[in-house]
Write a protein that holds these residues in place. Structure first.
Motif, PDB file in Angstrom:
ATOM      1  N   ASP A 411       0.809  -1.217   0.000  1.00 23.95           N
ATOM      2  CA  ASP A 411       0.000   0.000   0.000  1.00 23.95           C
ATOM      3  C   ASP A 411       0.843   1.268   0.000  1.00 23.95           C
ATOM      4  N   TYR A 412       2.166   1.113   0.018  1.00 21.78           N
ATOM      5  CA  TYR A 412       3.060   2.267   0.005  1.00 21.78           C
ATOM      6  C   TYR A 412       3.548   2.555  -1.411  1.00 21.78           C
ATOM      7  N   GLY A 413       4.045   3.777  -1.615  1.00 17.99           N
ATOM      8  CA  GLY A 413       4.580   4.138  -2.918  1.00 17.99           C
ATOM      9  C   GLY A 413       5.424   5.387  -2.839  1.00 17.99           C
ATOM     10  N   LEU A 414       6.443   5.374  -1.970  1.00 19.26           N
ATOM     11  CA  LEU A 414       7.306   6.556  -1.855  1.00 19.26           C
ATOM     12  C   LEU A 414       8.411   6.519  -2.895  1.00 19.26           C
ATOM     13  N   GLY A 415       9.370   5.599  -2.733  1.00 25.97           N
ATOM     14  CA  GLY A 415      10.509   5.567  -3.631  1.00 25.97           C
ATOM     15  C   GLY A 415      10.853   4.170  -4.080  1.00 25.97           C
ATOM     16  N   PHE A 451       9.453  15.805  -4.822  1.00 28.28           N
ATOM     17  CA  PHE A 451       9.648  14.727  -3.866  1.00 28.28           C
ATOM     18  C   PHE A 451       8.322  14.466  -3.166  1.00 28.28           C
ATOM     19  N   GLY A 452       7.934  13.190  -3.103  1.00 28.23           N
ATOM     20  CA  GLY A 452       6.710  12.815  -2.424  1.00 28.23           C
ATOM     21  C   GLY A 452       6.266  11.453  -2.901  1.00 28.23           C
ATOM     22  N   GLY A 453       5.223  10.917  -2.284  1.00 29.46           N
ATOM     23  CA  GLY A 453       4.807   9.564  -2.597  1.00 29.46           C
ATOM     24  C   GLY A 453       3.361   9.467  -3.022  1.00 29.46           C
ATOM     25  N   ILE A 454       2.961   8.236  -3.370  1.00 29.20           N
ATOM     26  CA  ILE A 454       1.582   7.940  -3.721  1.00 29.20           C
ATOM     27  C   ILE A 454       1.042   6.906  -2.738  1.00 29.20           C
TER      28      ILE A 454
END
Length: 491
Positions: A411-415, A451-454
């Motif tokens: 469920d994460y999507g930073l880098g 810079f940031g995530g989804i």
């Protein structure tokens, strides 16, 4: 009442708030301990409802004059602010190493230069945002970036100085007034920032520091309807609460929430280079949101990669972060140590295999061995959830499609990181759903880039124009190219 200053490693820092250009003490205090040896560093003023209200009133009072300045007029203040950070470089280094356990080497060579640049770069970039013209067939549109108002910045404990200035630079350059709520476990460098602002001549109330817990001081700040913006870096559960509180007042939020980033090693990768980079994921005791913590390695090179990375990990120097030769320091707090241990213990109980590490390190109570776990299901807790400690996982894949599915399977999507032949790695990277991804590299950052995530990794982007899009009210002043006459004819 606590003492007027704390003396740490020969440097003095105030334990009190900074509100309206003055130090303000509190009758409510909390203890601050050193993560290296658990010694008491001092007692810190806790923000009460009265302190929160005073800080907001001070920021409101300072806003008209500060926002009325042009970007060019604000720039000398911010340049002096950055210079004051440089003058206190040794103090910043020692304070953050003592209260947050950050490597002294990283502070000297990475954080201090970046903190200064965070202020000067955005002060300079703000000059280019003034009255940008946009030409269309019918009109000239003057696109303005106007100050939004009073901004609250809430920073995490894993890199307090860098992340405070990363948000503070564009917020101040845009013409906002700011209240920083520093991390309860690492507030000292934010307090020293107040001294820098004071010495640089920033008008009273332009920058305010209110210390305290998230549940107390932080909650009071983010629920106040007088705010114009809230910028937060931290955990998903806290972000959900902030978004709910801010939503009640329709206050825009920027949320950077960490990740569970993939580190992909393709069959055509430079294995030694990938392994050396992999060992960097343990820096700051794994307390780095953008680190690649899920290693996805092609099955054909798995054994070769594991042996190469193990060799690099075994060379890492673990110890007191104030020693310039140390590469891994302590975990920030006993509660975080227990969290890390719990993840490892539950993974092993669930059938995970330990490749190395897995237990507390003998150097001290808040030290944990660099750890790698394998034999994991994609849906296992430690693959899906952020540990935020020196604990990595390793899974294998047999095809590009499988690697992409596994990389995107949280469920994460930073880098992310992808090692392989450049064209091959780039093709994979383009299909990984993250806010950014490094190809055959790690940690390259530029203030002009977003810079940031989804997904659960956040909302919004920081850097370049993106920071100003958040910290400003964007206005379109429309000038028609032909005389305009009102018409009441029906269409």
């Amino acid at each position: 009442m606590s003492q007027e200053t704390l003396s740490i490693a020969g440097f003095n820092v105030s334990p009190h708030h900074y509100i309206g250009g003055q130090r303000v003490a509190s009758g409510e205090l909390f203890d601050l301990h050193c993560p290296i040896d658990q010694s008491l560093l001092g007692r810190i003023s806790e923000g009460t409802p009265a302190h929160v209200d005073a800080a907001i009133l001070a920021a409101q009072a300072a806003y008209p004059a500060w926002s009325a300045l042009t970007a060019a007029e604000r720039k000398p203040y911010l340049d002096r602010f950055a210079a004051e950070i440089g003058k206190r470089a040794d103090a910043f280094c020692q304070l953050e190493s003592n209260d947050a356990g950050i490597l002294l080497s990283r502070m000297k060579h990475g954080v201090i230069p970046r903190a200064m640049l965070n202020i000067t770069w955005f002060a300079e970039h703000a000059l280019s945002l003034q009255d940008r013209p946009l030409e269309t067939e019918q009109a000239t549109h003057i696109v303005r970036h106007d100050p939004a108002g009073v901004v609250v910045i809430i920073t995490p404990w894993n890199s307090p100085l860098m992340l405070a200035t990363w948000k503070l630079g564009p917020a101040l350059a845009a013409g906002n007034t700011v209240i920083i709520k520093p991390p309860e476990w690492a507030p000292l460098t934010s307090s020293l920032l107040a001294d820098c602002a004071h010495a640089a001549g920033l008008p009273a109330g332009v920058l305010n520091i209110v210390q305290g817990s998230g549940a107390g001081t932080g909650a009071r700040l983010v629920s106040d309807p007088r705010l114009a913006r809230i910028s937060f870096t931290g955990s998903v559960p806290t972000a959900k609460w902030i978004a709910q509180a801010a939503g009640a007042n329709l206050v825009p939020c920027s949320l950077e929430l960490g990740g569970k980033s993939p580190f992909i090693v393709l069959e055509d990768a430079d294995i030694d280079n990938a392994a050396a980079t992999g060992a960097l994921m343990y820096r700051n005791a794994g307390q780095v949101c953008l680190a690649g913590t899920r290693f996805l390695v092609h099955s054909d090179i798995r054994d070769h990669f594991v042996a190469a990375m193990r060799a690099y990990v075994e060379k890492l120097n673990i110890g007191d972060p104030r020693d310039i030769a140390v590469e891994i320091g302590p975990i920030i707090h006993p509660r975080q140590v227990e969290r890390v241990k719990g993840f490892v213990e539950r993974a092993l109980a669930d059938g995970a295999e330990l490749l190395w590490g897995g237990k507390p390190h003998p150097f001290g109570a808040q030290y944990f061995e660099p750890t790698m776990l394998t034999n994991l299901r994609q849906d296992s807790e430690i693959v899906q959830n952020e540990v935020f400690g020196p604990v990595l996982t390793l899974q294998t894949f047999d095809s590009d499609a499988q690697a992409i599915a596994m990389a995107n399977g949280t469920d994460y999507g930073l880098g992310g990181v992808c090692y392989g032949e450049t064209a091959h790695a780039t093709a994979i990277a383009e299909q990984v759903r993250t806010g950014f991804i490094w190809v055959n590299s790690f940690g390259i950052r530029d203030l002009a880039a977003p810079f940031g995530g989804i997904k659960r990794s956040g909302i919004g982007r920081e850097g370049g124009d993106w920071s100003f899009e958040f910290f400003c009210d964007v206005k379109d002043v429309v000038l028609p190219k032909k005389p305009f006459r009102a018409s009441f004819s029906h269409r």
